[in-house]
Design an enzyme around this catalytic site. Sequence first.
Site, PDB file in Angstrom:
ATOM      1  N   HIS A  58       0.833  -1.209   0.000  1.00  0.00           N
ATOM      2  CA  HIS A  58       0.000   0.000   0.000  1.00  0.00           C
ATOM      3  C   HIS A  58       0.864   1.254   0.000  1.00  0.00           C
ATOM      4  CE1 HIS A  58      -3.723   2.226   0.647  1.00  0.00           C
ATOM      5  NE2 HIS A  58      -3.086   2.968   1.531  1.00  0.00           N
ATOM      6  N   GLN A  63       3.012  11.189  -2.237  1.00  0.00           N
ATOM      7  CA  GLN A  63       3.059  11.820  -0.909  1.00  0.00           C
ATOM      8  C   GLN A  63       4.486  11.923  -0.355  1.00  0.00           C
ATOM      9  OE1 GLN A  63       0.015   9.921   1.501  1.00  0.00           O
ATOM     10  NE2 GLN A  63      -1.591  10.485   0.050  1.00  0.00           N
ATOM     11  N   ARG A  84      -4.428  15.748   6.128  1.00  0.00           N
ATOM     12  CA  ARG A  84      -5.099  15.638   4.842  1.00  0.00           C
ATOM     13  C   ARG A  84      -5.177  16.992   4.143  1.00  0.00           C
ATOM     14  NH1 ARG A  84     -11.177  13.519   3.473  1.00  0.00           N
ATOM     15  NH2 ARG A  84     -11.634  15.601   4.241  1.00  0.00           N
ATOM     16  N   TYR A 123      -4.887   7.596  -6.759  1.00  0.00           N
ATOM     17  CA  TYR A 123      -6.230   8.164  -6.847  1.00  0.00           C
ATOM     18  C   TYR A 123      -6.276   9.582  -7.405  1.00  0.00           C
ATOM     19  CZ  TYR A 123      -4.957   9.981  -2.183  1.00  0.00           C
ATOM     20  OH  TYR A 123      -4.315  10.573  -1.123  1.00  0.00           O
ATOM     21  N   HIS A 203     -11.947   3.699  -3.005  1.00  0.00           N
ATOM     22  CA  HIS A 203     -11.104   4.394  -2.025  1.00  0.00           C
ATOM     23  C   HIS A 203     -11.497   4.070  -0.591  1.00  0.00           C
ATOM     24  CE1 HIS A 203      -9.830   7.721   0.591  1.00  0.00           C
ATOM     25  NE2 HIS A 203      -8.775   7.792  -0.186  1.00  0.00           N
ATOM     26  N   ARG A 206     -16.457   6.087   2.504  1.00  0.00           N
ATOM     27  CA  ARG A 206     -16.730   7.531   2.446  1.00  0.00           C
ATOM     28  C   ARG A 206     -16.797   8.012   0.999  1.00  0.00           C
ATOM     29  NH1 ARG A 206     -12.590  10.550   3.815  1.00  0.00           N
ATOM     30  NH2 ARG A 206     -11.127   8.922   4.392  1.00  0.00           N
ATOM     31  N   HIS A 230      -9.622   1.306   1.673  1.00  0.00           N
ATOM     32  CA  HIS A 230      -9.301   1.799   3.019  1.00  0.00           C
ATOM     33  C   HIS A 230     -10.490   1.477   3.941  1.00  0.00           C
ATOM     34  CE1 HIS A 230      -6.744   5.057   0.903  1.00  0.00           C
ATOM     35  NE2 HIS A 230      -5.890   4.405   1.661  1.00  0.00           N
ATOM     36  N   HIS A 267      -5.634  -0.739   6.756  1.00  0.00           N
ATOM     37  CA  HIS A 267      -5.610  -0.115   8.092  1.00  0.00           C
ATOM     38  C   HIS A 267      -6.419  -0.894   9.148  1.00  0.00           C
ATOM     39  CE1 HIS A 267      -3.344   3.237   6.624  1.00  0.00           C
ATOM     40  NE2 HIS A 267      -4.304   3.624   5.808  1.00  0.00           N
ATOM     41  N   ASP A 318       2.341   3.413   2.701  1.00  0.00           N
ATOM     42  CA  ASP A 318       1.277   4.400   2.668  1.00  0.00           C
ATOM     43  C   ASP A 318       1.773   5.793   2.280  1.00  0.00           C
ATOM     44  OD1 ASP A 318      -1.228   5.457   2.857  1.00  0.00           O
ATOM     45  OD2 ASP A 318      -1.546   5.061   4.972  1.00  0.00           O
TER      46      ASP A 318
HETATM   47 ZN   LIG Z   1      -3.720   4.910   1.995  1.00  0.00          ZN
END
Ligand SMILES: [Zn+2]
Length: 425
Positions: A58, A63, A84, A123, A203, A206, A230, A267, A318
């Site tokens: 993952h 990032q 975020r 994403y 994703h 949510r 997730h 997670h 991640d």
């Molecule tokens: Zn992630």
Amino acid sequence: MPRLLEPTLLWDGDRFQRGRRLRIGDDGRIAAVGSPEELPGDPERLAGALVPGLVDAHSHAFQFALRGRAERFGRVRGSFWSWRDAMYDLVESLDADRCHELSLASFSEMVAHGVTAVGEFHYVRHDDAGDHRLDDAVVLAAEDAGIRLVKLVTCYQTSDIGRPLVGAQHRFDTVSVDDYLRRLDAVQARLDGPLQSVGVVAHSVRAVAIEDIVRLHRASLERGLPFHIHVEEVLGEIESCQAAHGCTPMRLLLDHGVVAPNVVAVHCTHSRPEDLRDYAAAGGRVCLCPVTEGNLGDGIADLPTMRECGIPLSVGTDLNSRTDLLEELRWLEYVQRVARRKRGVIVDPDGDTGPELLRIGTEGGAGALGLEAGRLEVGAHADLVLVDHAHPSLAGVEDEALAAALVFSAAAGVVDRVIIGGEDA
Ligand SMILES: [Zn+2]
């Protein structure tokens, strides 16, 4: 070109053995493992311990740019949500060149740390639906780094259950499941080379409506692909789901039949024991990202229950503040020790923790990505790592203690050589 290797030590899935050889076939897969008598010839002699490549199940490679950022905290406490916001600022500025640059930085460092395959949960899409520039940037970065890539193509439609996207989230928009599936097929068609494949992703509950999650999962089964999502990283997601559906996200997936051996829940920080037991019974897998969960202050997963009910585990980097899977494995066990004041939470039936953690980082990751890898056995991809067992951080370690020393004590510099698909990376 076929290759015959003879390392000082070879990991057989349970322990390190001496006097073993490994043959790599023309197809980049392991053709044979045996003694010098069984596999005669003039081998490449490798001074070190040969292990399967580590598998990062993952990653969000872009990032990498957040390293050292989002680490200053004012009077208001930082959280997943404040992090975020920083990530969304980055997303707003991401173009294809920057995406390639950041992905290459993550993937190259992974290879240096002995990671031979990565599940890139991608994403961020482009400005218009027909454009694959960001997809191409990630694929090109993986090619440039030489890493095996499972491109986890992500469906993302809502900011929260039943709520429209806001701000930077518009760059994640996948419009509809039909549009997503067309895009998935287009991405798959654009891949070339034996080191690349795709997986299906919703994703989170949510970001995708449950009816659409059901369709996406069905599509993953029809195509024989892994399905990642997730699940329950933060309490806010559980509260939203309780308000909208009257149950937890994991229970929602269970009630809609979205759990099978190809499903990886990422997670599960706040998953309830009763949900985990039913999830295990339906064959689901879990991927934990302990360094990220620590960085973001997410919480501590119920690993004892996951272990007790036999959920296959894997680890991921991640947010890529670090890309060292041995460090992830170390944290996986240490967080539990600290939280439960107990040593040896992740152990095999012999009570041994090192081999079990190493299997999570190799076999577990390969299982999560649907790869025939993670074991030094015939038919598996020849994704191999040569560890310098004479490295100062492993000085004097005996063969039977090497797996544990590798996880708990090895410095990043122990990775001496990396072979992916039979070729030196
Ligand atoms: Zn992630």
